[in-house]
Motif scaffolding. Structure first.
Motif, short mmCIF file in Angstrom:
data_model
loop_
_atom_site.label_atom_id
_atom_site.label_comp_id
_atom_site.label_asym_id
_atom_site.label_seq_id
_atom_site.Cartn_x
_atom_site.Cartn_y
_atom_site.Cartn_z
N THR A 31 0.72 -1.10 -0.02
CA THR A 31 0.04 0.08 -0.04
C THR A 31 0.77 1.29 -0.01
N ILE A 32 1.83 1.14 0.76
CA ILE A 32 2.84 2.42 0.86
C ILE A 32 3.52 2.72 -0.30
N LEU A 33 3.91 1.52 -1.18
CA LEU A 33 4.77 1.41 -2.52
C LEU A 33 3.77 2.14 -3.48
N ASP A 34 2.53 1.56 -3.28
CA ASP A 34 1.47 2.12 -4.27
C ASP A 34 1.53 3.43 -4.18
N ALA A 35 1.30 4.14 -3.17
CA ALA A 35 1.21 5.59 -3.05
C ALA A 35 2.32 5.99 -3.43
N LEU A 36 3.47 5.81 -3.27
CA LEU A 36 4.93 6.15 -3.77
C LEU A 36 5.04 6.30 -4.87
N LYS A 37 4.69 4.96 -5.95
CA LYS A 37 4.55 5.09 -7.20
C LYS A 37 3.69 6.09 -7.86
N GLY A 38 2.51 6.42 -7.08
CA GLY A 38 1.90 7.55 -7.78
C GLY A 38 2.27 8.91 -7.31
N ALA B 82 15.66 -1.17 -0.93
CA ALA B 82 16.12 -2.32 -1.36
C ALA B 82 16.25 -2.21 -2.93
N LYS B 83 17.02 -2.94 -3.21
CA LYS B 83 17.21 -3.00 -4.94
C LYS B 83 15.89 -3.03 -5.66
N ALA B 84 15.02 -3.66 -5.14
CA ALA B 84 13.66 -3.85 -6.10
C ALA B 84 12.99 -2.65 -6.04
N LEU B 85 13.22 -1.93 -4.81
CA LEU B 85 12.53 -0.74 -4.69
C LEU B 85 13.07 0.66 -5.70
N LYS B 86 14.25 0.42 -5.66
CA LYS B 86 14.89 1.60 -6.84
C LYS B 86 14.39 1.12 -8.09
N GLU B 87 14.34 -0.06 -8.47
CA GLU B 87 14.19 -0.45 -9.79
C GLU B 87 12.44 0.01 -10.25
N VAL B 88 11.87 -0.07 -9.11
CA VAL B 88 10.25 0.40 -9.52
C VAL B 88 10.27 1.58 -9.87
N PHE B 89 11.28 2.65 -9.68
CA PHE B 89 11.04 3.92 -9.95
C PHE B 89 12.13 4.50 -11.28
#
Lengths: 91, 91
Positions: A31-38, B82-89
């Motif tokens: 949920t947190i990640l989704d918000a950040l993606k937005g 984490a690495k995965a988190l960076k890749e998302v963005f």
DNA sequence: ATTGGATATGCAGTATTTGCATATAGAAAC
DNA sequence: GTTTCTATATGCAAATACTGCATATCCAAT
């Protein structure tokens, strides 16, 4: 402490099976990640704020060879601890 | 997004009352904080690592008056994505 | 239990961030 | 509605992040 250990603790405190504790935890992080993606920031009072920081392109250097390299712009997630969080560690 | 909105979302996804969702969420943050207080770092695969960073004493400055001031050593919570988190963005 | 993947470390030098005091404005919590 | 919390803005020194890459370690999942 790694995720497995965290889940084990939560399983106890929340009275959930480990599988459920993990599902719950993953739901929260997602949920947190989704918000950040937005491109939204997530403020959690008493804990901190997650926000996406944009980093400009710049010139870097390969420390092994010393040669200059171009580093492209990027984004990363930043966490800013809340005031309460700092005080815990500095009193 | 603030905490209230986050709790509302979680309440839906987790099929919990808002009060329960908040209790669950607080339990998790408190668990993480407790680990950090014990000077342990908390690694969450696919999300990131929370750790306590020690900051050395240094010379600062009062931006209003310009005068130099001594700043004592302190500690703060750092979050390393984490690495995965960076890749998302950055894809 | 094994293995693949992720992370920590060290290195050099530069770019970036941090954090100080303090007031105000705005938002959030109760 | 009241009170507490947080963002912002300021100048500037010092701490730290970041880059490639090899290695060692550690974790997660098979």
């Amino acid at each position: 402490m790694n995720k497995k250990q965290l889940i084990a603790k939560l399983s106890g405190s929340l009275n959930l099976s480990k599988a459920d504790a993990e599902r719950t935890f993953d739901t929260i992080t997602n949920t947190i990640l989704d918000a950040l993606k937005g491109d939204d920031s997530v403020k959690i009072a008493g804990f901190g704020t997650y926000k996406v920081a944009k980093r400009k392109a710049r010139v870097g250097r390969n420390p092994r060879t010393g040669e200059q390299i171009q580093i492209g712009a990027s984004q990363k997630v930043k966490f800013l601890p809340a005031k309460a969080l700092k005080e815990v560690f500095n009193k």
